[in-house]
Scaffold this motif. Structure first.
Motif, PDB file in Angstrom:
ATOM      1  N   ASP A 133       0.854  -1.181   0.000  1.00  0.00           N
ATOM      2  CA  ASP A 133       0.000   0.000   0.000  1.00  0.00           C
ATOM      3  C   ASP A 133       0.895   1.238   0.000  1.00  0.00           C
ATOM      4  O   ASP A 133       2.111   1.145   0.155  1.00  0.00           O
ATOM      5  CB  ASP A 133      -0.995   0.001   1.160  1.00  0.00           C
ATOM      6  N   GLU A 134       0.313   2.406  -0.186  1.00  0.00           N
ATOM      7  CA  GLU A 134       1.113   3.621  -0.365  1.00  0.00           C
ATOM      8  C   GLU A 134       1.928   3.999   0.864  1.00  0.00           C
ATOM      9  O   GLU A 134       2.889   4.756   0.763  1.00  0.00           O
ATOM     10  CB  GLU A 134       0.247   4.787  -0.818  1.00  0.00           C
ATOM     11  N   SER A 135       1.600   3.473   2.017  1.00  0.00           N
ATOM     12  CA  SER A 135       2.394   3.778   3.215  1.00  0.00           C
ATOM     13  C   SER A 135       3.788   3.160   3.140  1.00  0.00           C
ATOM     14  O   SER A 135       4.682   3.552   3.885  1.00  0.00           O
ATOM     15  CB  SER A 135       1.672   3.293   4.471  1.00  0.00           C
ATOM     16  N   ALA A 136       4.010   2.216   2.242  1.00  0.00           N
ATOM     17  CA  ALA A 136       5.329   1.587   2.074  1.00  0.00           C
ATOM     18  C   ALA A 136       6.267   2.415   1.197  1.00  0.00           C
ATOM     19  O   ALA A 136       7.444   2.095   1.095  1.00  0.00           O
ATOM     20  CB  ALA A 136       5.170   0.195   1.474  1.00  0.00           C
ATOM     21  N   ALA A 137       5.746   3.475   0.572  1.00  0.00           N
ATOM     22  CA  ALA A 137       6.568   4.306  -0.303  1.00  0.00           C
ATOM     23  C   ALA A 137       7.754   4.875   0.471  1.00  0.00           C
ATOM     24  O   ALA A 137       7.622   5.303   1.611  1.00  0.00           O
ATOM     25  CB  ALA A 137       5.740   5.436  -0.898  1.00  0.00           C
ATOM     26  N   ASP A 138       8.920   4.848  -0.155  1.00  0.00           N
ATOM     27  CA  ASP A 138      10.171   5.367   0.393  1.00  0.00           C
ATOM     28  C   ASP A 138      10.624   4.613   1.645  1.00  0.00           C
ATOM     29  O   ASP A 138      11.334   5.146   2.483  1.00  0.00           O
ATOM     30  CB  ASP A 138      10.059   6.863   0.682  1.00  0.00           C
ATOM     31  N   PRO A 186      10.006   2.610  -4.127  1.00  0.00           N
ATOM     32  CA  PRO A 186      10.114   3.990  -4.623  1.00  0.00           C
ATOM     33  C   PRO A 186       9.135   4.939  -3.935  1.00  0.00           C
ATOM     34  O   PRO A 186       8.103   4.522  -3.420  1.00  0.00           O
ATOM     35  CB  PRO A 186       9.781   3.873  -6.109  1.00  0.00           C
ATOM     36  N   THR A 187       9.473   6.222  -3.958  1.00  0.00           N
ATOM     37  CA  THR A 187       8.567   7.251  -3.432  1.00  0.00           C
ATOM     38  C   THR A 187       7.420   7.439  -4.421  1.00  0.00           C
ATOM     39  O   THR A 187       7.514   7.046  -5.592  1.00  0.00           O
ATOM     40  CB  THR A 187       9.285   8.595  -3.254  1.00  0.00           C
ATOM     41  N   LEU A 188       6.355   8.069  -3.966  1.00  0.00           N
ATOM     42  CA  LEU A 188       5.213   8.325  -4.856  1.00  0.00           C
ATOM     43  C   LEU A 188       5.609   9.256  -5.995  1.00  0.00           C
ATOM     44  O   LEU A 188       5.131   9.100  -7.128  1.00  0.00           O
ATOM     45  CB  LEU A 188       4.044   8.898  -4.060  1.00  0.00           C
ATOM     46  N   ALA A 189       6.513  10.197  -5.746  1.00  0.00           N
ATOM     47  CA  ALA A 189       6.985  11.098  -6.808  1.00  0.00           C
ATOM     48  C   ALA A 189       7.767  10.322  -7.865  1.00  0.00           C
ATOM     49  O   ALA A 189       7.626  10.579  -9.063  1.00  0.00           O
ATOM     50  CB  ALA A 189       7.842  12.208  -6.224  1.00  0.00           C
ATOM     51  N   GLU A 190       8.610   9.374  -7.441  1.00  0.00           N
ATOM     52  CA  GLU A 190       9.372   8.557  -8.388  1.00  0.00           C
ATOM     53  C   GLU A 190       8.436   7.704  -9.238  1.00  0.00           C
ATOM     54  O   GLU A 190       8.661   7.538 -10.435  1.00  0.00           O
ATOM     55  CB  GLU A 190      10.353   7.649  -7.649  1.00  0.00           C
TER      56      GLU A 190
END
Length: 66
Positions: A17-22, A37-41
């Motif tokens: 899920d998005e909480s795993a970003a970065d 990866p980050t959400l921006a990447e």
């Protein structure tokens, strides 16, 4: 939003899920620790791929090949 990340060692695909970003996660198949990866990447990679006319590969650092 779901993030699909590929293990750089064994190539297994994992869904987070998005909480795993970065964050760093351990591959359940080969046990290597890799960075999600980050959400921006992710959005930058999606933009590049959608504009590409041929095959294009983007690695985990955002470098483009192809």
């Amino acid at each position: 939003m779901q993030i699909i990340a590929k293990c750089p060692r064994c190539g297994s695909m994992w869904q987070f899920d998005e909480s795993a970003a970065d964050c760093r996660r351990r591959c359940k198949k080969c046990s290597i620790v890799f960075k999600v990866p980050t959400l921006a990447e992710i959005s930058r990679a999606v933009d590049v791929v959608s504009r590409a006319k041929g095959k294009l590969y983007v690695d985990q650092d955002g470098r483009q090949f192809g």
